[in-house]
Write an enzyme that holds these catalytic residues in place. Structure first.
Site, mmCIF file in Angstrom:
data_model
loop_
_atom_site.group_PDB
_atom_site.id
_atom_site.type_symbol
_atom_site.label_atom_id
_atom_site.label_comp_id
_atom_site.label_asym_id
_atom_site.label_seq_id
_atom_site.Cartn_x
_atom_site.Cartn_y
_atom_site.Cartn_z
ATOM 1 N N HIS A 1 0.857 -1.203 -0.056
ATOM 2 C CA HIS A 1 -0.020 0.011 0.046
ATOM 3 C C HIS A 1 0.921 1.242 0.054
ATOM 4 O O HIS A 1 0.850 2.093 -1.015
ATOM 5 C CB HIS A 1 -0.873 -0.037 1.254
ATOM 6 C CG HIS A 1 -1.711 1.205 1.440
ATOM 7 N ND1 HIS A 1 -3.172 1.118 0.961
ATOM 8 C CD2 HIS A 1 -1.506 2.554 1.779
ATOM 9 C CE1 HIS A 1 -3.444 2.204 1.167
ATOM 10 N NE2 HIS A 1 -2.872 3.155 1.575
ATOM 11 N N GLU A 2 1.701 1.423 1.165
ATOM 12 C CA GLU A 2 2.584 2.531 1.012
ATOM 13 C C GLU A 2 3.496 2.640 -0.079
ATOM 14 O O GLU A 2 3.769 3.675 -0.485
ATOM 15 C CB GLU A 2 3.283 2.668 2.357
ATOM 16 C CG GLU A 2 2.185 2.451 3.567
ATOM 17 C CD GLU A 2 1.299 3.627 3.649
ATOM 18 O OE1 GLU A 2 1.574 4.748 3.187
ATOM 19 O OE2 GLU A 2 0.317 3.421 4.487
ATOM 20 N N HIS B 1 1.776 4.523 -2.783
ATOM 21 C CA HIS B 1 1.753 5.868 -2.730
ATOM 22 C C HIS B 1 3.399 6.227 -2.968
ATOM 23 O O HIS B 1 3.397 7.339 -3.808
ATOM 24 C CB HIS B 1 1.678 6.052 -1.048
ATOM 25 C CG HIS B 1 0.264 6.293 -0.826
ATOM 26 N ND1 HIS B 1 -0.909 6.970 -1.313
ATOM 27 C CD2 HIS B 1 -0.391 5.498 0.389
ATOM 28 C CE1 HIS B 1 -1.912 6.700 -0.694
ATOM 29 N NE2 HIS B 1 -1.676 5.864 0.289
ATOM 30 N N GLU C 1 -4.659 7.523 -3.146
ATOM 31 C CA GLU C 1 -5.145 6.442 -2.481
ATOM 32 C C GLU C 1 -5.334 5.156 -3.753
ATOM 33 O O GLU C 1 -5.285 4.090 -3.356
ATOM 34 C CB GLU C 1 -6.271 6.695 -1.818
ATOM 35 C CG GLU C 1 -6.774 5.362 -0.836
ATOM 36 C CD GLU C 1 -5.768 5.290 0.428
ATOM 37 O OE1 GLU C 1 -4.524 6.034 0.209
ATOM 38 O OE2 GLU C 1 -6.000 4.110 0.905
HETATM 39 ZN ZN ZN Z 1 -3.251 5.008 1.455
#
Ligand code: ZN
Length: 518
Positions: free
Chosen positions: A281-282, A285, A311
């Site tokens: 997830h990160e 980003h 996101e």
């Molecule tokens: Zn996030």
């Protein structure tokens, strides 16, 4: 853009439109450089700072916020932007330049309407409130946080009416994260999403063919996890020469400069997905941050479009790639090499299916992909009530628990498992939660477009070739910066107006298959 090099502040008096534009960009970039120091201090606060350093850090944050605010609201910049937006470049200049001027002016005016006293007070209060939140959560004690949230929501209401006085106060706050968004339109979108998700959760939970996810709860030694997730992040394209990975209680991604992207995760020896999906997830980003046009750092062409689009990038890598069969074809042998004891009797297909289990649970950041949106929509409704005054801070824990029980059929056994679980409100992030669900909506639509544009996408991913997808995202999303708002960007990237339909179809197809009814 006519300028090949990043603009620098003009040394002498400005005359021509071009020079004026260069000076305005140089000034805005200087503010962004100062703000990146704030970001670095914020990273340090959550990562390395010793517990008793909090009060002094609050002073540092307030002092720096005041300097950044002064820079961002200086009278010279007001004059430049007023002249530019009325002049030929702002009115009929090349689209990118006109958009840059319009966005710089929008940001400038918003900040100039917010008094410095309020900016400093918010910065100071939020640092102290986040420390209070960490203690309150550890002790599961609502009363330790309550007075802080009282102050923060009062300050946020004041900020809302100052910065965009003509907008609804909640829309004004959302504008910091999702420029131009209107909560009424979002609420309708979320209602349609909810109408599809609630019955899907029900079917998954009642399925007699539920995925067995017990293999995820075996022993996964932390040192091996650290090597494994580093390899995964690097393989999908996260550049460790321009970023790093550290450990925090609450995973996040922050940018301290065009070549300095900080991502964090947490580790759980008894549950592999915590760190692996935290990092996917990160790193998603991070890939966005690392893909923004770096020569335009701190200016609209080099900034992320919105947090919803941000996101969408994290969710795309975490869920649409990271939980796919193709990804696990590539990843499983690596996982098995990293965790030979835990995974000796497992194969790629059962691993992938285990990661698709749907189960209503208490904590948002640990939620499965389907129920996650329900966690977000609930916070969206509650925080709107706190801003419009229909919900009092004192009544928040009971409102939280009632709503949670209604949506999930479980009542949180403690406030640590309920209203105290997120850092956002104590950090002053109000109007931020809906961007998570918006991100899921955009991720599914972008992934569908990528599948159409890259014919052998899944075969590539199964071989560990992530660059065709990343390259597509670089040109469809990352390279566009913030010049388009999120709806226009999604439409330009995919050829269709933004719709939650792609997400609903994606969830039904993938989770139906994993639960034996697709
Ligand atoms: Zn996030």
């Amino acid at each position: 853009m006519p300028h090949k090099d990043p603009p620098t502040p003009a040394a002498s008096a400005v005359d021509s439109e071009e020079e004026l534009f260069t000076a305005a960009c140089g000034h805005a970039r200087q503010a962004a450089v100062l703000a990146s120091v704030e970001s670095l201090l914020g990273w340090d606060e959550l990562t390395l700072m010793p517990p008793r350093a909090g009060p002094h850090r609050a002073e540092q944050a307030a002092a720096l916020a005041a300097i950044v605010h002064r820079q961002r609201t200086s009278p010279e910049q007001a004059e430049r932007l007023a002249r530019l937006s009325e002049g030929p470049l702002g009115r009929d200049g090349p689209a990118e330049i006109a958009a840059t001027i319009r966005l710089l002016k929008h940001d400038f005016d918003k900040r100039a309407r917010t008094p410095a006293r309020l900016v400093e007070e918010l910065a100071r209060t939020c640092v102290e409130a986040q420390q209070a939140w960490a203690s309150a959560r550890a002790a599961s004690s609502w009363v330790m946080l309550e007075p802080w949230l009282e102050r923060i929501f009062a300050l946020k209401r004041e900020q809302a009416t100052c910065q965009l006085p003509d907008r609804d106060p909640y829309d004004s706050l959302m504008d910091d994260y999702e420029p131009g968004a209107r909560w009424t339109a979002l609420a309708e979108r979320f209602d349609r999403l909810r109408a599809g998700i609630v019955p899907l959760v029900q079917r998954c939970v009642e399925s007699r063919n539920r995925p067995d996810d017990s293999i995820l709860r075996r022993s996964y030694p932390i040192a091996a996890q650290q090597r494994f997730v580093h390899e995964v992040a690097e393989s999908i394209g996260f550049d460790f020469d321009r970023g790093r990975l550290d450990t925090t209680e609450h995973p996040f991604c922050s940018t301290a400069g065009p070549d300095d992207c900080r991502i964090t995760t947490r580790w759980d020896e008894g549950f592999l997905p915590t760190a692996l999906y935290g990092v996917l997830h990160e790193a998603g980003h991070g890939l966005y941050e690392q893909g923004l046009p770096r020569q335009w750092f701190g200016l609209p062409p080099g900034e992320a479009a919105s947090l919803g689009i941000h996101e969408s990038q994290s969710r795309l890598w975490e869920n649409l790639v990271g939980r796919s069969e193709g990804f696990w074809e590539w990843c499983f042998p690596r996982a098995q090499a990293a965790f030979p004891e835990a995974l000796s009797d497992v194969d790629a297909a059962s691993m992938q299916r285990a990661l698709m289990a749907v189960r209503p649970s208490l904590i948002r950041v640990e939620a499965d992909e389907v129920t996650y949106n329900l966690h977000v929509m609930m916070r969206f409704d509650l925080e709107r009530g706190l801003i419009d005054g229909s919900l009092r801070v004192a009544d928040l824990p009971s409102a939280w628990n009632d709503r949670f029980e209604q949506d999930f059929g479980i009542r949180p056994p403690s406030d640590a498992d309920g209203v105290l679980q997120d850092i956002h409100w104590s950090g002053g992030l109000v109007g931020y939660f809906p961007t998570y669900a918006l991100g899921n909506i955009c991720a599914a639509q972008l992934m569908a477009a990528a599948e159409g544009a890259i014919p052998d996408l899944w075969q590539s991913l199964a071989k560990g070739r992530f660059s065709p997808l990343l390259d597509w995202l670089r040109s469809a999303v990352h390279g566009r910066g913030r010049l388009l708002d999120s709806e226009s960007l999604v439409e330009a990237a995919t050829g269709s107006p933004m719709s939650e339909q792609w997400l609903l179809e994606s969830l039904e197809r993938r989770y139906g298959k994993a639960h034996g009814f697709g």
